[in-house]
Design an enzyme around this catalytic site. Structure first.
Site, PDB file in Angstrom:
ATOM      1  N   PHE A  92       0.843  -1.261   0.134  1.00  0.00           N
ATOM      2  CA  PHE A  92       0.015   0.007  -0.076  1.00  0.00           C
ATOM      3  C   PHE A  92       0.850   1.333   0.061  1.00  0.00           C
ATOM      4  O   PHE A  92       0.216   2.232  -0.401  1.00  0.00           O
ATOM      5  CB  PHE A  92      -1.204   0.060   1.270  1.00  0.00           C
ATOM      6  CG  PHE A  92      -0.461   0.321   2.498  1.00  0.00           C
ATOM      7  CD1 PHE A  92      -0.537   1.641   2.834  1.00  0.00           C
ATOM      8  CD2 PHE A  92       0.302  -0.485   3.222  1.00  0.00           C
ATOM      9  CE1 PHE A  92       0.062   1.861   4.245  1.00  0.00           C
ATOM     10  CE2 PHE A  92       0.719  -0.174   4.671  1.00  0.00           C
ATOM     11  CZ  PHE A  92       0.649   1.000   4.932  1.00  0.00           C
ATOM     12  N   LYS A  93       2.188   1.095   0.455  1.00  0.00           N
ATOM     13  CA  LYS A  93       2.988   2.242   0.531  1.00  0.00           C
ATOM     14  C   LYS A  93       3.150   3.049  -0.890  1.00  0.00           C
ATOM     15  O   LYS A  93       3.166   4.117  -0.995  1.00  0.00           O
ATOM     16  CB  LYS A  93       4.396   2.017   0.995  1.00  0.00           C
ATOM     17  CG  LYS A  93       4.466   1.265   2.572  1.00  0.00           C
ATOM     18  CD  LYS A  93       3.880   2.138   3.454  1.00  0.00           C
ATOM     19  CE  LYS A  93       3.559   1.488   4.819  1.00  0.00           C
ATOM     20  NZ  LYS A  93       4.861   1.060   5.568  1.00  0.00           N
ATOM     21  N   ASP A  94       2.830   2.191  -1.853  1.00  0.00           N
ATOM     22  CA  ASP A  94       3.238   2.699  -3.390  1.00  0.00           C
ATOM     23  C   ASP A  94       2.165   3.674  -3.563  1.00  0.00           C
ATOM     24  O   ASP A  94       2.407   4.736  -4.522  1.00  0.00           O
ATOM     25  CB  ASP A  94       2.971   1.687  -4.295  1.00  0.00           C
ATOM     26  CG  ASP A  94       4.286   0.640  -4.363  1.00  0.00           C
ATOM     27  OD1 ASP A  94       5.418   0.980  -4.037  1.00  0.00           O
ATOM     28  OD2 ASP A  94       3.807  -0.742  -4.587  1.00  0.00           O
TER      29      ASP A  94
END
Length: 466
Positions: free
Chosen positions: A111-113
């Site tokens: 999800f950090k993307d």
């Protein structure tokens, strides 16, 4: 839009300065002085729209004059063009009123993307305009580091240095940080925990001579731009399931409190939301806070969900600012008690407000493995251990009258050993990551000592500048 520090002793600044600065010089975190409010009609209009269009509408009020509309739309388009799913964040149903929001379709499978790809585009644009370069130092529990490296690799005006806890991330997570070949990205394996890495980064920001000498910047979730980008998928997911005509609940696997704080912001902006469920592993400081009213750090336990192996949740300070009625002096006292006494008690009013808006659950490794096996047996997708913790917490809080969405934080292939042990299925890496195990690794082992880490960062930064 102006930004203020949670500790109230730093000047108000613009979005652009908050993004580049990261942490305020008084030790606090930047937060918008006021929040925009979206009408039910605006929110309803997000249903069925491309992800990029919703991202623009949700984030535009926060960025002020940093970018004009056309430029901001271009940055958003470039940020998400490499995602492998056309919906960017698709929903998958795993039971009655039980959904997983898949956030692993970005280039590093986490999800950090969603935030990091956009921040990379914004940094590049602003630094070029300002004719500046910065040194980004990033503490990671596993996923932020690789997402940062992917976003900043090859950029002329950024040196990106990642601190990760040696031996406390999965092999895939480690290799994602140690195999990039771009000369401006570097991995440091620190002989300690994530909390140690995070503490060193915080200390560097308070070491002003060092901070100024290397042009220190941060892209951990202490950076407001990270939180802002994550607000978007709460709106896309909720409107896909009927918001704002009905409330939607969310379960969020979290360690540093950034992703779930983004949900809190979405709710304050007008998104009808029932419960935000804090899903923790054995490192359950946030769950204990809801149960006891005391925020108290303990020793970090290594688990099968290493990205949540955290005992000091940095973004909880942002929520405290709200819970304390935006009184920075009260935040400063609590942060001082945390530093000196390892904890503090929430006043009754703040605790009541916390419990009103949030639920929580503690899910250990055995239960997470059971959920991985159960979801597959029920015909659902193969989920990673962090998402499994979110699903277990969601099912403990499921309201038959409302949809429950678990944030699926990472691809199962990032944690193949744990997933295989739970399900008997070894998840394969997607095609764009084939060969990861064959690539040469490049990293430095560094003592758990701020001076030693700063010395390495100075060497790297000076080498780039030369």
């Amino acid at each position: 839009m102006r930004y203020v520090s949670t500790r109230g002793q730093a000047p108000e600044i613009s979005f652009e300065d908050a993004m580049l600065t990261g942490r305020a010089r008084d030790g606090g975190l930047y937060i918008p002085a006021t929040l925009p409010h979206l009408t039910p009609e605006q929110i309803a209009g997000f249903a069925g729209q491309p992800y990029e269009d919703t991202a623009f509408a949700v984030m535009r009020p926060f960025i002020g004059e940093t970018f004009d509309d056309a430029s901001f739309r271009r940055l958003i388009a470039r940020a998400y063009q490499s995602f492998s799913h056309p919906a960017r964040a698709p929903l998958v149903q795993i039971g009655p009123n039980d959904w997983v929001l898949e956030l692993h379709h970005g280039p590093t499978l986490a999800f950090k993307d969603f935030a990091m790809q956009l921040i990379g585009q914004m940094f590049e644009s602003v630094l070029a305009r300002r004719n500046r370069r910065v040194t980004i130092v990033c503490a990671t529990s596993g996923d932020t580091g690789s997402a940062a490296m992917e976003a900043f690799a090859g950029l002329d005006r950024v040196t990106c240095i990642v601190l990760y806890p040696d031996g406390r991330v999965s092999e895939v997570q480690r290799r994602q940080m140690t195999t990039p070949s771009a000369p401006n990205v570097h991995a440091l394996a620190i002989a300690g925990t994530f909390d140690d890495c995070q503490a060193h980064v915080k200390a560097m920001f308070n070491h002003f001579e060092f901070r100024d000498a290397v042009g220190l910047a941060a892209v951990n979730s202490i950076n407001w731009a990270r939180v802002l980008a994550q607000v978007v998928y709460y709106f896309t997911a909720a409107t896909a399931l009927g918001a704002p005509a009905r409330e939607v609940d969310f379960s969020v696997p979290t360690g540093n409190f950034g992703d779930i704080f983004a949900g809190h912001i979405a709710r304050l902006m007008g998104l009808p939301m029932g419960r935000l469920v804090i899903a923790t592993n054995e490192n359950d400081i946030l769950h204990r806070t809801l149960q006891t009213g005391r925020y108290e750090r303990g020793a970090v336990t290594a688990t099968i969900s290493p990205s949540m192996d955290i005992q000091v949740s940095s973004n909880f300070e942002r929520l405290l600012y709200d819970l304390y009625g935006k009184e920075p002096e009260a935040v400063r006292r609590s942060m001082q008690d945390l530093s000196e006494q390892k904890g503090f008690a929430l006043p009754q009013g703040a605790l009541s407000a916390l419990r009103e808006g949030f639920g929580s659950a503690r899910v250990d490794g055995a239960e997470a493995k059971s959920v991985i096996a159960q979801v597959v047996a029920e015909g659902g997708p193969l989920v990673d251990p962090h998402t499994a913790i979110g699903v277990a917490a969601a099912r403990a809080h499921l309201d038959p009258g409302r949809p429950m969405i678990t944030l699926g934080t990472a691809h199962a292939a990032k944690f193949p050993d744990a997933v295989e042990a739970a399900s008997g299925i070894r998840p394969a890496l997607p095609p764009h990551m084939e060969g990861l195990y064959d690539r040469p690794e490049r990293f430095r082992k560094v003592a758990n000592d701020r001076a030693a880490i700063e010395a390495v960062i100075r060497d790297v930064s000076e080498g780039v500048a030369a």
